[in-house]
Design a protein around this motif. Structure first.
Motif, PDB file in Angstrom:
ATOM      1  N   CYS A  74     -34.169 -46.168  -6.520  1.00  0.00           N
ATOM      2  CA  CYS A  74     -35.071 -45.499  -7.466  1.00  0.00           C
ATOM      3  C   CYS A  74     -36.375 -45.066  -6.801  1.00  0.00           C
ATOM      4  CB  CYS A  74     -35.394 -46.436  -8.637  1.00  0.00           C
ATOM      5  SG  CYS A  74     -33.955 -46.979  -9.585  1.00  0.00           S
TER       6      CYS A  74
ATOM      7  N   ASP B  26     -31.669 -38.136  -9.981  1.00  0.00           N
ATOM      8  CA  ASP B  26     -31.227 -36.899 -10.631  1.00  0.00           C
ATOM      9  C   ASP B  26     -30.790 -37.111 -12.072  1.00  0.00           C
ATOM     10  OD1 ASP B  26     -28.985 -38.354 -10.060  1.00  0.00           O
ATOM     11  OD2 ASP B  26     -27.974 -36.797  -8.883  1.00  0.00           O
ATOM     12  N   TRP B  27     -31.117 -38.270 -12.649  1.00  0.00           N
ATOM     13  CA  TRP B  27     -30.799 -38.470 -14.058  1.00  0.00           C
ATOM     14  C   TRP B  27     -31.874 -37.806 -14.917  1.00  0.00           C
ATOM     15  CZ3 TRP B  27     -32.033 -42.576 -10.768  1.00  0.00           C
ATOM     16  CH2 TRP B  27     -33.250 -43.217 -10.982  1.00  0.00           C
ATOM     17  N   PRO B  28     -31.575 -37.506 -16.189  1.00  0.00           N
ATOM     18  CA  PRO B  28     -32.532 -36.757 -17.026  1.00  0.00           C
ATOM     19  C   PRO B  28     -33.839 -37.508 -17.228  1.00  0.00           C
ATOM     20  CG  PRO B  28     -30.342 -36.703 -17.997  1.00  0.00           C
ATOM     21  CD  PRO B  28     -30.282 -37.707 -16.879  1.00  0.00           C
ATOM     22  N   HIS B  29     -34.933 -36.783 -17.043  1.00  0.00           N
ATOM     23  CA  HIS B  29     -36.275 -37.311 -17.283  1.00  0.00           C
ATOM     24  C   HIS B  29     -37.023 -36.516 -18.351  1.00  0.00           C
ATOM     25  CE1 HIS B  29     -35.564 -39.430 -13.524  1.00  0.00           C
ATOM     26  NE2 HIS B  29     -36.746 -40.017 -13.597  1.00  0.00           N
TER      27      HIS B  29
ATOM     28  N   PRO C 224     -35.690 -46.933 -14.461  1.00  0.00           N
ATOM     29  CA  PRO C 224     -34.863 -46.613 -15.626  1.00  0.00           C
ATOM     30  C   PRO C 224     -35.328 -47.343 -16.884  1.00  0.00           C
ATOM     31  CG  PRO C 224     -33.484 -47.075 -13.709  1.00  0.00           C
ATOM     32  CD  PRO C 224     -34.896 -47.473 -13.345  1.00  0.00           C
TER      33      PRO C 224
ATOM     34  N   ASP D 218     -35.612 -30.545 -17.353  1.00  0.00           N
ATOM     35  CA  ASP D 218     -34.829 -31.206 -16.316  1.00  0.00           C
ATOM     36  C   ASP D 218     -34.368 -30.264 -15.211  1.00  0.00           C
ATOM     37  OD1 ASP D 218     -34.766 -33.965 -17.143  1.00  0.00           O
ATOM     38  OD2 ASP D 218     -33.577 -33.308 -18.854  1.00  0.00           O
TER      39      ASP D 218
END
Length: 325
Positions: free
Chosen positions: A206, A237-240, A116, A317
């Motif tokens: 992660c 599944d967080w925005p990349h 992150p 995403d």
């Protein structure tokens, strides 16, 4: 004389990678002075203006790499955009915290980690052989690195000055600061306190290990093809701004020609594959990176006797919808 075929301009072969050995402010710090940095697609976050960029075309993300011999360290730093590493070779330790003591995970070939933003991280080759990490950084402009305070202390001892615009001046080589340039302000205790602290258990969330079962992605119904979605489903599944999948292709299997409307980059982890872009085809092997023009027909096949594995990074995403050709 004719130049390389157009398809070759879309490929960065592992053997042709151009390293920068003084890309960052910690380049002469003991334990960090043997690392090689690569900017494969996009400018990355290198602080040396002489860093070679293989493909400058904007993709919405950057592709890079790090190659390090045993016991070589990348010092603690933080990014403003996401940073993903896929282990091509070697045994690695990733650690968090200002001094690298908050948490750690160990990783090997085929493992992936997404670290992150706004979190001190570093990594070290803890194996017995030279290792290579393939990396994806978020955005066309991945910003600058925030270094842990101790890195500035070591840099001064070795004649390196980081400027406010993110470039590096090497006074040991006779370089001088440009007129009106200002050094990068050193990281303060307040900035350190504002960053996240992540222990080993949280850092493990992660990581997608090579053997971890994952959802399928775009090629679930293709015979001889097994796809694992690495980024784009829980726990990562967080925005990349991109998704990442790993595709295993059995001998004599193929992914049929199709089009995608997003950036599409392939990295060969194992085996040899025949890559087709438009009406051109070529064979790619381990460590090679291929970028496909948006909307161009593309296909991939395995004509060898062993399984091949390819990592695919696709813009956005959510997974794009392939259009058959």
């Amino acid at each position: 004389m004719t130049g390389p075929a157009p398809i070759e301009r879309r490929i960065v072969r592992y053997g042709d990678l151009v390293p920068c050995r003084d890309a960052f402010i910690d380049t002469r710090s003991p334990g960090s002075d043997q690392k090689e940095n690569f900017t494969i697609i996009g400018p990355g976050v290198a602080e040396n203006p002489n860093q070679h960029v293989h493909i400058s075309e904007p993709h919405g993300f950057n592709i890079g790499g790090a190659r390090q011999p045993p016991r070589c360290l990348n010092s603690q730093h933080s990014h403003e955009t996401v940073e993903v590493f896929y282990v091509h070779s070697g045994r690695w330790r990733f650690m968090t915290g200002e001094r690298g003591t908050d948490g750690e995970v160990f990783m090997g070939p085929g493992d992936l980690i997404s670290i992150p933003t706004r979190l001190f991280r570093g990594f070290e080759n803890v194996g017995e052989d030279t290792g290579f990490l393939w990396a994806v950084l978020g955005g066309d402009d991945a910003g600058h690195v925030m270094w842990a305070p101790y890195v500035f202390d070591m840099a001064r001892d070795y004649g390196l000055v980081l400027l406010e615009d993110g470039t590096l001046v090497d006074t040991a080589k006779g370089e001088t600061m440009p007129p009106h340039a200002r050094p990068m302000p050193e990281t303060t205790a307040q900035q350190v306190a504002a960053l996240a602290q992540v222990d080993s258990a949280a850092l493990a969330q992660c990581v997608i290990p090579a053997a971890m079962a994952r959802p399928t992605a775009l090629h679930a119904d293709t015979p001889g093809v097994a796809e694992r979605l690495l980024i784009g489903a829980a726990p990562i599944d967080w925005p990349h701004g991109f998704t990442v999948a790993e595709v295993a292709i059995a001998p004599r299997a193929a992914i049929a020609p199709h089009r995608l409307s997003v950036a599409d980059v392939w990295f060969v982890q194992d085996g040899n594959v025949v890559v087709t872009i438009g009406d051109e085809a070529t064979t790619c092997g381990p460590g090679d990176t291929i970028t496909i023009p948006q909307g161009a027909p593309r296909a991939i096949s395995n004509r060898g006797a062993a399984e091949a594995r390819v990592v695919q990074v696709r813009g956005g995403d959510t997974l794009p919808v392939p259009e058959p050709v």
